[in-house]
Scaffold this motif. Structure first.
Motif, PDB file in Angstrom:
ATOM      1  N   ILE A   1     -13.707  -0.315   3.506  1.00 53.64           N
ATOM      2  CA  ILE A   1     -13.383   0.339   2.241  1.00 53.64           C
ATOM      3  C   ILE A   1     -13.075   1.815   2.471  1.00 53.64           C
ATOM      4  N   MET A   2     -13.753   2.436   3.446  1.00 53.43           N
ATOM      5  CA  MET A   2     -13.404   3.809   3.790  1.00 53.43           C
ATOM      6  C   MET A   2     -12.000   3.871   4.375  1.00 53.43           C
ATOM      7  N   SER A   3     -11.632   2.867   5.155  1.00 50.18           N
ATOM      8  CA  SER A   3     -10.283   2.810   5.720  1.00 50.18           C
ATOM      9  C   SER A   3      -9.231   2.707   4.622  1.00 50.18           C
ATOM     10  N   VAL A   4      -9.505   1.867   3.627  1.00 52.97           N
ATOM     11  CA  VAL A   4      -8.564   1.715   2.514  1.00 52.97           C
ATOM     12  C   VAL A   4      -8.466   3.009   1.719  1.00 52.97           C
ATOM     13  N   LEU A   5      -9.611   3.649   1.467  1.00 54.32           N
ATOM     14  CA  LEU A   5      -9.618   4.910   0.731  1.00 54.32           C
ATOM     15  C   LEU A   5      -8.846   5.984   1.489  1.00 54.32           C
ATOM     16  N   MET A   6      -9.071   6.075   2.797  1.00 56.70           N
ATOM     17  CA  MET A   6      -8.323   7.034   3.618  1.00 56.70           C
ATOM     18  C   MET A   6      -6.815   6.767   3.537  1.00 56.70           C
ATOM     19  N   ALA A   7      -6.451   5.507   3.737  1.00 52.01           N
ATOM     20  CA  ALA A   7      -5.028   5.162   3.755  1.00 52.01           C
ATOM     21  C   ALA A   7      -4.350   5.522   2.445  1.00 52.01           C
ATOM     22  N   GLN A   8      -5.019   5.229   1.330  1.00 50.82           N
ATOM     23  CA  GLN A   8      -4.414   5.556   0.039  1.00 50.82           C
ATOM     24  C   GLN A   8      -4.333   7.062  -0.171  1.00 50.82           C
ATOM     25  N   THR A   9      -5.382   7.787   0.247  1.00 47.91           N
ATOM     26  CA  THR A   9      -5.393   9.240   0.087  1.00 47.91           C
ATOM     27  C   THR A   9      -4.291   9.893   0.911  1.00 47.91           C
ATOM     28  N   ILE A  10      -4.080   9.402   2.125  1.00 48.90           N
ATOM     29  CA  ILE A  10      -3.120  10.024   3.037  1.00 48.90           C
ATOM     30  C   ILE A  10      -1.689   9.598   2.747  1.00 48.90           C
ATOM     31  N   THR A  11      -1.486   8.299   2.505  1.00 48.91           N
ATOM     32  CA  THR A  11      -0.120   7.784   2.372  1.00 48.91           C
ATOM     33  C   THR A  11       0.314   7.552   0.930  1.00 48.91           C
ATOM     34  N   GLY A  12      -0.655   7.457   0.024  1.00 52.80           N
ATOM     35  CA  GLY A  12      -0.318   7.133  -1.357  1.00 52.80           C
ATOM     36  C   GLY A  12      -0.022   5.661  -1.570  1.00 52.80           C
ATOM     37  N   GLN A  13      -0.266   4.832  -0.540  1.00 52.04           N
ATOM     38  CA  GLN A  13       0.062   3.417  -0.600  1.00 52.04           C
ATOM     39  C   GLN A  13      -1.202   2.555  -0.727  1.00 52.04           C
ATOM     40  N   PRO A  14      -1.105   1.411  -1.396  1.00 57.39           N
ATOM     41  CA  PRO A  14      -2.218   0.457  -1.390  1.00 57.39           C
ATOM     42  C   PRO A  14      -2.302  -0.229  -0.042  1.00 57.39           C
ATOM     43  N   ALA A  15      -3.399  -0.919   0.203  1.00 57.50           N
ATOM     44  CA  ALA A  15      -3.604  -1.553   1.505  1.00 57.50           C
ATOM     45  C   ALA A  15      -4.111  -2.975   1.337  1.00 57.50           C
ATOM     46  N   PHE A  16      -3.755  -3.812   2.302  1.00 55.63           N
ATOM     47  CA  PHE A  16      -4.225  -5.189   2.382  1.00 55.63           C
ATOM     48  C   PHE A  16      -5.284  -5.273   3.467  1.00 55.63           C
ATOM     49  N   MET A  17      -6.493  -5.664   3.097  1.00 57.03           N
ATOM     50  CA  MET A  17      -7.604  -5.804   4.031  1.00 57.03           C
ATOM     51  C   MET A  17      -7.682  -7.260   4.475  1.00 57.03           C
ATOM     52  N   GLY A  18      -7.569  -7.506   5.801  1.00 57.68           N
ATOM     53  CA  GLY A  18      -7.505  -8.883   6.244  1.00 57.68           C
ATOM     54  C   GLY A  18      -8.274  -9.172   7.515  1.00 57.68           C
ATOM     55  N   ASN A  19      -8.428 -10.458   7.782  1.00 58.55           N
ATOM     56  CA  ASN A  19      -9.032 -10.933   9.019  1.00 58.55           C
ATOM     57  C   ASN A  19      -7.943 -11.168  10.059  1.00 58.55           C
ATOM     58  N   PRO A  20      -8.062 -10.601  11.257  1.00 55.57           N
ATOM     59  CA  PRO A  20      -7.178 -11.030  12.345  1.00 55.57           C
ATOM     60  C   PRO A  20      -7.541 -12.475  12.695  1.00 55.57           C
ATOM     61  N   SER A  21      -6.656 -13.412  12.390  1.00 51.76           N
ATOM     62  CA  SER A  21      -6.984 -14.835  12.513  1.00 51.76           C
ATOM     63  C   SER A  21      -6.458 -15.464  13.795  1.00 51.76           C
ATOM     64  N   PHE A  22      -5.314 -15.009  14.270  1.00 55.71           N
ATOM     65  CA  PHE A  22      -4.763 -15.474  15.540  1.00 55.71           C
ATOM     66  C   PHE A  22      -4.110 -14.297  16.253  1.00 55.71           C
ATOM     67  N   ILE A  23      -4.287 -14.238  17.570  1.00 55.01           N
ATOM     68  CA  ILE A  23      -3.710 -13.171  18.396  1.00 55.01           C
ATOM     69  C   ILE A  23      -2.885 -13.821  19.501  1.00 55.01           C
ATOM     70  N   ASP A  24      -1.657 -13.366  19.654  1.00 59.15           N
ATOM     71  CA  ASP A  24      -0.803 -13.795  20.755  1.00 59.15           C
ATOM     72  C   ASP A  24      -0.525 -12.575  21.626  1.00 59.15           C
TER      73      ASP A  24
END
Length: 418
Positions: free
Chosen positions: A273-296
């Protein structure tokens, strides 16, 4: 010399050998100053008059000539920190700046030189100023923690005291019972029209009933009311408790709170939630919080998935049931292909970060993952997620923001993970 405009202010602390003459300094470095004055009201202040510079203004060190190394090192204690030095190269200023920076680093202090063409330097100053403003904007922010973090988030704790000292934010514990009480005070009639309008915006509704939608909308109203009453700037919610107590999920509520400009995250994840708050404060954009489910790692691809996403990040969305419990409402968001940024601020003291950019290539619909699923081709090696991750959840922002986020985190003396 001070030139007035209607924009931001920048105080330059001037170091120059010999007698300080303001007019000479301005004329000598005129090309850079004119470029800066497109955005800033510029104040030139000799280093020996720094005591007259207000403490809360935006200021930088400007090396106007060579031969000032000793002067500068005697004044290090008054430099804004982390130390940023401007040097356009004229009159041996870059050589002096490099010597000063090298000496500062021997004292285990961070220092950066901004140098280049006037236009390049101006853009770097603007990016630095944006980080400066974001840092000050974060101070005093109130992050509500409703319920307790999910027990499986074993690496996502935050030390409230240290986070407050570093970032100036306040984590506010709010009993989940407060939300339960509000929820039961809201009737279906209170939110029926709003629920109907929201459903009409969806591309489709699968696996969910009208009663599911009404209960999810009541939870949104209960959380929104609490945010307003408690003056919360962001909220982390222990959403699985809602399923047990209220027979609904928080996915719709978190989606709409983010749409409202209130950063909201699930599972009580304090770092995310701190990451989302930072991102919105810095970029003015909303954010999608997700699970990394598969890595290639061979193709540097990542699948990011979760059951909630701000609808304003989507081109279309489908109302589904929650993946893990098959209850309530979840949001399956469909996003445009395009450039994206991945970000995470982590560590118990919120003093580490990860950031990279990539390209969102497709929306998937696998039956083994949460409802919103996006595949991303990363610009940097995906090995980080397997070898050195900052926990589970990472956040996605649309567009190019890595340089801005990195500059902000480094300005706040955070360590980058790669």
């Amino acid at each position: 010399m001070t030139r007035r405009n209607n924009n931001m202010e920048l105080y330059l602390i001037i170091f120059i050998s010999g007698v300080y003459k303001k007019e000479w300094v301005y004329e000598t470095h005129k090309e850079l100053f004119i470029s800066l004055e497109k955005y800033f009201t510029l104040h030139l202040v000799p280093y020996y008059e720094t005591d007259r510079v207000p403490s809360n203004v935006y200021k930088m060190i400007f090396i106007a000539s060579g031969g000032v190394e000793d002067q500068a090192m005697r004044c290090v204690s008054v430099f804004p920190y982390p130390i940023t030095i401007l040097a356009d190269g004229l009159h041996n200023s870059l050589a002096a700046a490099m010597e000063i920076a090298a000496c500062i680093r021997t004292k285990d202090l961070k220092v950066r030189i901004i140098h280049g063409t006037p236009e390049q330097m101006t853009q770097q100053v603007l990016a630095h100023h944006r980080s400066y403003l974001a840092k000050h904007e974060l101070k005093g922010k109130r992050i509500g923690v409703i319920g307790t973090p999910a027990p499986w988030l074993v690496a996502s704790h935050v030390d409230y005291l240290l986070a407050g000292q570093r970032w100036g934010v306040n984590y506010i514990d709010i009993p989940a019972e407060n939300i339960y009480k509000r929820f039961h005070q809201i009737s279906n009639d209170d939110i029926g029209v709003e629920a109907s309008l929201f459903a009409s915006r969806a591309k489709a509704c699968q696996d969910a009933t009208p009663d599911d939608l009404l209960r999810a909308m009541r939870l949104y109203k209960a959380l929104k009311g609490t945010c307003l009453e408690e003056y919360l700037d962001a909220v982390a919610v222990s959403c699985f408790a809602f399923i047990e107590e209220l027979n609904t999920t928080g996915c719709l509520a978190l989606s709409l709170l983010n749409d409202d400009g209130i950063p909201a995250g699930c599972e009580g994840d304090l770092q995310s939630i701190m990451s989302v708050l930072m991102a919105q404060t810095i970029t003015g954009q909303p954010a999608f919080m997700g699970n990394p489910s598969f890595i290639d790692t061979q193709h540097n691809e990542l699948l990011l998935a979760h059951c909630s996403i701000p609808t304003r990040m989507t081109t279309e969305f489908i109302l589904r049931d929650h993946f893990e419990t098959r209850k309530g409402i979840a949001i399956q968001g469909l996003m445009h292909e395009g450039d994206v940024t991945l970000f995470k601020c982590g560590g118990e003291c919120l003093d580490e970060f990860y950031v990279t950019e990539g390209y969102l290539t497709e929306n998937t619909n696998m039956v083994t993952c949460c409802r919103t699923q996006v595949k991303i081709k990363l610009d940097t090696p995906a090995n980080y997620f397997l070898e050195n991750p900052l926990g589970n959840h990472h956040i996605l922002i649309q567009g190019h923001h890595a340089n801005l986020l990195k500059a902000f985190m480094l300005l706040n003396r955070c360590k980058q993970r790669e």
